[in-house]
Structure formats: structure tokens, C-alpha cells
Design an enzyme around this catalytic site. Structure first.
Site, PDB file in Angstrom:
ATOM      1  N   ARG A   1     -10.343 -11.703   2.189  1.00 55.51           N
ATOM      2  CA  ARG A   1     -10.897 -12.661   1.417  1.00 55.51           C
ATOM      3  C   ARG A   1     -10.093 -13.921   1.375  1.00 55.51           C
ATOM      4  O   ARG A   1     -10.883 -14.870   1.249  1.00 55.51           O
ATOM      5  CB  ARG A   1     -11.152 -12.412  -0.074  1.00 55.51           C
ATOM      6  CG  ARG A   1     -10.220 -11.714  -1.510  1.00 55.51           C
ATOM      7  CD  ARG A   1     -11.046 -11.152  -1.924  1.00 55.51           C
ATOM      8  NE  ARG A   1     -10.607  -9.796  -2.371  1.00 55.51           N
ATOM      9  CZ  ARG A   1     -11.727  -8.903  -2.817  1.00 55.51           C
ATOM     10  NH1 ARG A   1     -11.684  -9.096  -3.897  1.00 55.51           N
ATOM     11  NH2 ARG A   1     -11.647  -7.800  -3.247  1.00 55.51           N
TER      12      ARG A   1
ATOM     13  N   LYS B   1       0.828  -1.454   0.197  1.00 58.71           N
ATOM     14  CA  LYS B   1      -0.406   0.046  -0.026  1.00 58.71           C
ATOM     15  C   LYS B   1       0.454   1.625  -0.182  1.00 58.71           C
ATOM     16  O   LYS B   1       2.239   1.119   0.313  1.00 58.71           O
ATOM     17  CB  LYS B   1      -0.554   0.108   1.571  1.00 58.71           C
ATOM     18  CG  LYS B   1      -2.564  -0.995   1.640  1.00 58.71           C
ATOM     19  CD  LYS B   1      -2.501  -0.501   2.671  1.00 58.71           C
ATOM     20  CE  LYS B   1      -3.631  -2.198   2.489  1.00 58.71           C
ATOM     21  NZ  LYS B   1      -4.886  -1.499   1.388  1.00 58.71           N
TER      22      LYS B   1
ATOM     23  N   GLU C   1      -6.534  -9.640   1.086  1.00 60.95           N
ATOM     24  CA  GLU C   1      -5.941 -10.526   2.003  1.00 60.95           C
ATOM     25  C   GLU C   1      -7.049 -10.896   2.541  1.00 60.95           C
ATOM     26  O   GLU C   1      -7.045 -12.163   3.244  1.00 60.95           O
ATOM     27  CB  GLU C   1      -4.784 -10.310   2.249  1.00 60.95           C
ATOM     28  CG  GLU C   1      -5.430  -9.292   3.800  1.00 60.95           C
ATOM     29  CD  GLU C   1      -6.117  -8.121   3.677  1.00 60.95           C
ATOM     30  OE1 GLU C   1      -5.425  -7.469   2.064  1.00 60.95           O
ATOM     31  OE2 GLU C   1      -6.558  -7.579   4.327  1.00 60.95           O
TER      32      GLU C   1
HETATM   33  N1  BES Z   1      -8.450  -3.138   4.336  1.00 60.12           N
HETATM   34  C1  BES Z   1      -7.955  -3.236   2.602  1.00 60.12           C
HETATM   35  C2  BES Z   1     -10.420  -2.564   2.576  1.00 60.12           C
HETATM   36  C3  BES Z   1      -9.602  -1.607   3.030  1.00 60.12           C
HETATM   37  C4  BES Z   1      -9.394  -0.138   2.449  1.00 60.12           C
HETATM   38  C5  BES Z   1     -10.508  -0.615   4.449  1.00 60.12           C
HETATM   39  C6  BES Z   1      -9.292   1.713   2.486  1.00 60.12           C
HETATM   40  C7  BES Z   1     -10.515   0.455   4.671  1.00 60.12           C
HETATM   41  C8  BES Z   1      -9.721   1.089   4.114  1.00 60.12           C
HETATM   42  C9  BES Z   1      -8.446  -4.488   1.786  1.00 60.12           C
HETATM   43  O1  BES Z   1      -7.443  -5.798   2.867  1.00 60.12           O
HETATM   44  C10 BES Z   1      -7.965  -3.888   1.072  1.00 60.12           C
HETATM   45  O2  BES Z   1      -6.421  -3.651   0.758  1.00 60.12           O
HETATM   46  N2  BES Z   1      -8.373  -4.001  -0.260  1.00 60.12           N
HETATM   47  C11 BES Z   1      -8.414  -3.851  -1.864  1.00 60.12           C
HETATM   48  C12 BES Z   1      -9.034  -4.518  -2.709  1.00 60.12           C
HETATM   49  C13 BES Z   1      -8.040  -4.326  -3.690  1.00 60.12           C
HETATM   50  C14 BES Z   1      -6.631  -4.970  -3.788  1.00 60.12           C
HETATM   51  C15 BES Z   1      -8.834  -4.875  -5.205  1.00 60.12           C
HETATM   52  C16 BES Z   1      -8.601  -2.608  -1.749  1.00 60.12           C
HETATM   53  O3  BES Z   1     -10.047  -1.928  -1.151  1.00 60.12           O
HETATM   54  O4  BES Z   1      -8.486  -1.497  -2.158  1.00 60.12           O
HETATM   55 ZN    ZN Z   2      -7.778  -5.603   4.429  1.00 59.92          ZN
HETATM   56 MN    MN Z   3      -5.454  -5.260   1.917  1.00 57.43          MN
END
Ligand code: BES
Ligand code: ZN
Ligand code: MN
Length: 496
Positions: free
Chosen positions: A351, A277, A349
């Protein structure tokens, strides 16, 4: 800590000593709500309103401490338009707490304005307004307020007592949720989360069993998706299983009978893994265990209320880190149910840990329904913001029950779709399924991924709480949502 009480007796004794701080409400027409006939305090409030040029706007507060004549202090809180009060209960409660927090005793005069539902919402929001997380502050916030008594003149006192008890149990659970979620991620790792669950097991040993699976046990069970996430971290992944025997007694070898299953995403820190990230705001990924924290808090509230039903809680706890042992984009792993999954983005991750947790839950229990909660997608934050949690379900009854519990508690949800056409975005070139569905409808395809692991005829609902589990900005912190909605849902299941 502040305790909250309820009284239906008319009038408030006005002794000079320990005189309570009275809190009275008025709407945007300057009309005083509730109160009691022949109460001289109403006159005082009316005088205060006119002297202070009080408009009754939502949250507006005027106080008269009147210390000279030893009378009690009095505050008038604006509730805004009376017709919108039902939607503003939490804001009014927060203003009431703020007005009274530096007094020892507070008496809140609602008269017969609040129905049982909004009385319960007010009580919970008032308690929550006193929540602090200051473990690491050298200077702690001291609460002066020790007892707040809400007075309502409705003649159905028993209903109000019940609503207050429900709010108190919910608050105790919700506070645990907020505490574990607010805790720093170097402390609140998967083992620590498991420890919190074990402690809960001890505290309520008459109704609760806790069992924790480590990575070796999960490997034996074939939980390849979960392990693909946890293996990148030096912290061992844990699957926490909490059994609550509220209906079937907890004897030796007792088994839960068609429990309601609560499954929570417990990523104690989400760096994204190899699909790292960006740096800005990454600290907030300590809240990525918000689903697990919510299920922990929910079961604690259920224990407090001793709800007469069976519940199993399964928490998928892991840390998502980039390392030499971490999964790569392109890796193919196999879930507990034999399905092969192509990991195209290691940041999807949640899911992966959840799909194995869902398989485990279905294989080991015959759940009446499964509800999972997860801070699953940034896309859900874009879609619904911080107002409503995303709700997905394959079952009309579960869907309606969760929506109703959301409306009743004010902890709102919104139904999202699960059409096959969305699921098609998960088609993989090399495996049975891939772990991302592209940019479009990101929250929906994440839910579709989870649904692939739900057996036919298994009732299931998924809550994407990415937008609602915590607040960013100046008042950064865990919200404790969707604990109020879930506790309400479970309480409703008892009477059904
Ligand atoms: N934990 C994150 C989702 C999230 C992002 C929650 C921002 C709250 C605020 C999750 O694990 C994630 O990184 N999801 C990705 C999925 C994508 C790679 C398909 C996302 O939402 O960008
Ligand atoms: Zn996450
Ligand atoms: Mn994530």
C-alpha cells in the site's frame, strides 16, 4: 508452441497420412456431445465408450490410437454433468490438451455445443495448458502438438474467429505475466521489470511509450511512501509508466485522452522488511510483483489485439528488504499528495508503494477510471482463497464492468466492502493515517488505505489478487490472473 485454429467446415478428412488425433467429448450420461451427422468417428467414439467402461466423469479420458489400420487416433474426454459444463470449461480444456499433446495435429470436435463465450474460455485454457516455465531445467519439455483445430458447426463463424483471436491475444499477454512472475527474484528485480517494459515499448513502438522513473526522480516528486520501502534494498526502486495509444494516435508530444489507468504492485521480493516474515514459504514472496506482472501482460494483450482505447499502466516496482537503511516501525513519511503516514508494520509495504503510484497517476493523467491490482494481503487469501480475486470499487460502472468481465472470462472476482467504519481502523496517533488497520478485515482496511489517496469523483477499483495470482504446492507457479478478466474488461470498453 501450439497454435490453435478454428474451422466451421463439416466433417474431418480422414487421410491415412498426417491423420489428426480427434478429440470428442461425452457427458456423465455417456452421451457424445457435438460431432457431426454421418461421421463414422462418432461410431468409433461410441464403441470406445462402451469398451472402456467410460463414465464421462469430468476429465476422464479414453484413447484409441488405432495405429494398425492407419486411422487417426481418437480420444473421448469426459465433461461430467452437462449442466455444470459452463463452470468446468478450463478443466475440460486441460484434459483435452493432455490427451492430445503427444500428437502432431489435433482436431477438437465441439459441434454446436459451445457458445462463443465458452468457446473463448476453452481456447484460452487449452493454450494455457501448454504453458511451461523451464528456463532453469536442463531438460526442457518438448511439445509435439503443433496445430490444434477446434471445429464448431455454429453458423456464426465470424464470432468464433473473433473469440479465438481474443483468446490468442490474451494468451500471449498472460504468458508474459506468468514468465516474469515465475522468474527467480535474484533476476526479476525492479530494474529487470523496467527492462521488460522497455522491451515491450520497442516491440509495439507504433502504439506504446515507456518511461521509467528512478529513486532520484521520485524523491523530487515527493514520493516518500514509495521510497520508504525501496530504500531498504540495494536494488533501486522504479516507477514504470507505459502509455498505450490505441485511440489517440501516437504522434510527437501525443497525449493520452482520459485513459483507463492500470496500476500494479511490483514488489519483486517481500521479506517483510524490519517486520520480517517467517521463513516458511517465503520464496513465494517472489510473486509479490504479481499485480505489476498482470498489468504488463494485460497491456501486451491489448497491444496484440490493438484495442482502440487509451491506457496508461503504472508499475510500482521495489524490493522490500531489511537493512541498515530500511524503514522502521514508527517511522513517519509523507506521500506525494502531502498526507503523512505512520508506518507501524514494514510488511504492509504494498500500500505504501501503491499510494504514491496512485497519486502520480492522478496528477499526470485524467484517468476515466483507475484499476489497481496487488498481491496485497494474506487476509484476502483467507477470505476468498484461490477462487475469486477481491474487488473493491467506489464506482458502480467500473464495479459492474469488472464483475461482468470476470463472469464472462471465467476469471472470477467478488465484491468486498469499503465502509467508513473499516476506514476508521486506520486512524493514527501521530500522523494522518497509519499503514495497518489491525487483524480484523485486513484486506478491507488495506483497500481503505488506498482509497484515501483517490481524489473525490475519481472512479477507481482495487483488485486484491493475493490468493489468485499464483498457486502453491506441487504445481507451484504464476496463474496469470487476472489478465483474462482485465483484457475482457478492456475489450468491452471499446464497444461501449
Ligand atoms: N505481500 C504480502 C501479502 C501476501 C501474503 C500475499 C501472503 C500473498 C500471501 C503483503 O505485503 C503483506 O505482507 N501484507 C501483510 C499486511 C499486514 C502486515 C497488515 C499481511 O497480509 O500479513
Ligand atoms: Zn507484499
Ligand atoms: Mn508485505
Amino acid at each position: 508452441m501450439t497454435t490453435l485454429a478454428f474451422d466451421s467446415k463439416l466433417g474431418v478428412k480422414k487421410s491415412a497420412k498426417n491423420a489428426p488425433h480427434l478429440i470428442i467429448f461425452a457427458d456423465s450420461d455417456g452421451k457424445i456431445l457435438g460431432g457431426f451427422d454421418n461421421d463414422t468417428n462418432l461410431e468409433r467414439a461410441a464403441n470406445l465408450i462402451s469398451a472402456a467402461n467410460f463414465s464421462g466423469a469430468l476429465g476422464e479420458t479414453v484413447s484409441d490410437y488405432a495405429l494398425a489400420d492407419k486411422a487417426s487416433a481418437i480420444s473421448v474426454i469426459g465433461v461430467g454433468k452437462l449442466g455444470k459444463l459452463a463452470n468446468n470449461i478450463a478443466k475440460v480444456a486441460a484434459a483435452a490438451f493432455k490427451a492430445g499433446k503427444n500428437s502432431k495435429n489435433v482436431v477438437i470436435l465441439w459441434g454446436d455445443v459451445l457458445c462463443q463465450q465458452h468457446f473463448g474460455q476453452f481456447a484460452l485454457a487449452f493454450l494455457n495448458a501448454g504453458y511451461r516455465f523451464d528456463t532453469y531445467k536442463s531438460e526442457k519439455t518438448k511439445t509435439t502438438l503443433s496445430t490444434a483445430t477446434i471445429i464448431s458447426t455454429k453458423d456464426t463463424a465470424a464470432d468464433y474467429e473473433r473469440a479465438l483471436a481474443h483468446a490468442q491475444a490474451t494468451f500471449i499477454g498472460q504468458s508474459l505475466t506468468r514468465d516474469v512472475a515465475n522468474e527467480a527474484p535474484n533476476v526479476m528485480n525492479p530494474s529487470e521489470l523496467a527492462k521488460v517494459a522497455k522491451q515491450l515499448g520497442k516491440e509495439y513502438s507504433d502504439v506504446v511509450n515507456v518511461n521509467v522513473l528512478g529513486e532520484k526522480e521520485m524523491a523530487k516528486l515527493g514520493m516518500g511512501c514509495f521510497l520508504a520501502v525501496s530504500k531498504g534494498s540495494d536494488e533501486e526502486g522504479k516507477l514504470v509508466v507505459i502509455e498505450y495509444f490505441g485511440k489517440s494516435g501516437k504522434g510527437k508530444k501525443a497525449k493520452l485522452k482520459n485513459p483507463i489507468a492500470l496500476v500494479g504492485k511490483g514488489i519483486t521480493f517481500d521479506t517483510g522488511g524490519i517486520s520480517l516474515k517467517p521463513a516458511a514459504g517465503m520464496d513465494e514472496m517472489k510473486y509479490d510483483m504479481g499485480g505489476a506482472a498482470a498489468m504488463l501482460g494485460t497491456i501486451k494483450a491489448v497491444c496484440e489485439a490493438r484495442l482502440a482505447l487509451d491506457v496508461v499502466v503504472v508499475l510500482a516496482c521495489a524490493e522490500n528488504m531489511p537493512s541498515g537503511k530500511a524503514s522502521r516501525p514508527g517511522d513517519i513519511v509523507t506521500a506525494m499528495n502531502g498526507m503523512s503516514v505512520e508506518i507501524l508494520n514494514t510488511d504492509a509495504e504494498g500500500r505504501l508503494v501503491l499510494c504514491d503510484a496512485l497519486c502520480y497517476t492522478q496528477d499526470n493523467y485524467k484517468p476515466a477510471t483507475i484499476i489497481d491490482a496487488a498481491t496485497l494481503t494474506g487476509a484476502c487469501v483467507i477470505a476468498l482463497g484461490g477462487v475469486r480475486s477481491g474487488l473493491y470499487s467506489n464506482d458502480e460502472d467500473t464495479l459492474f464492468a469488472l464483475q461482468s468481465a470476470g463472469e464472462y472470462s471465467g476469471d472470477l472476482v467478488w465484491q468486498m466492502p469499503l465502509d467508513d467504519a473499516y476506514d476508521a481502523q486506520l486512524k493514527s496517533t501521530f500522523a494522518d493515517v497509519q499503514n495497518i488497520g489491525g487483524r480484523e478485515a485486513g484486506s478491507v482496511t488495506a483497500a481503505c488505505f488506498l482509497q484515501r489517496f483517490i481524489k473525490e469523483n475519481q472512479a477507481w477499483a482495487h483488485l486484491d489478487i493475493a490468493g489468485t495470482a499464483w498457486q502453491s504446492g506441487e504445481n507451484k507457479g504464476a496463474s496469470g490472473r487476472p489478465v483474462p478478466m482485465l483484457v475482457q474488461y478492456l475489450a468491452n470498453q471499446v464497444s461501449n
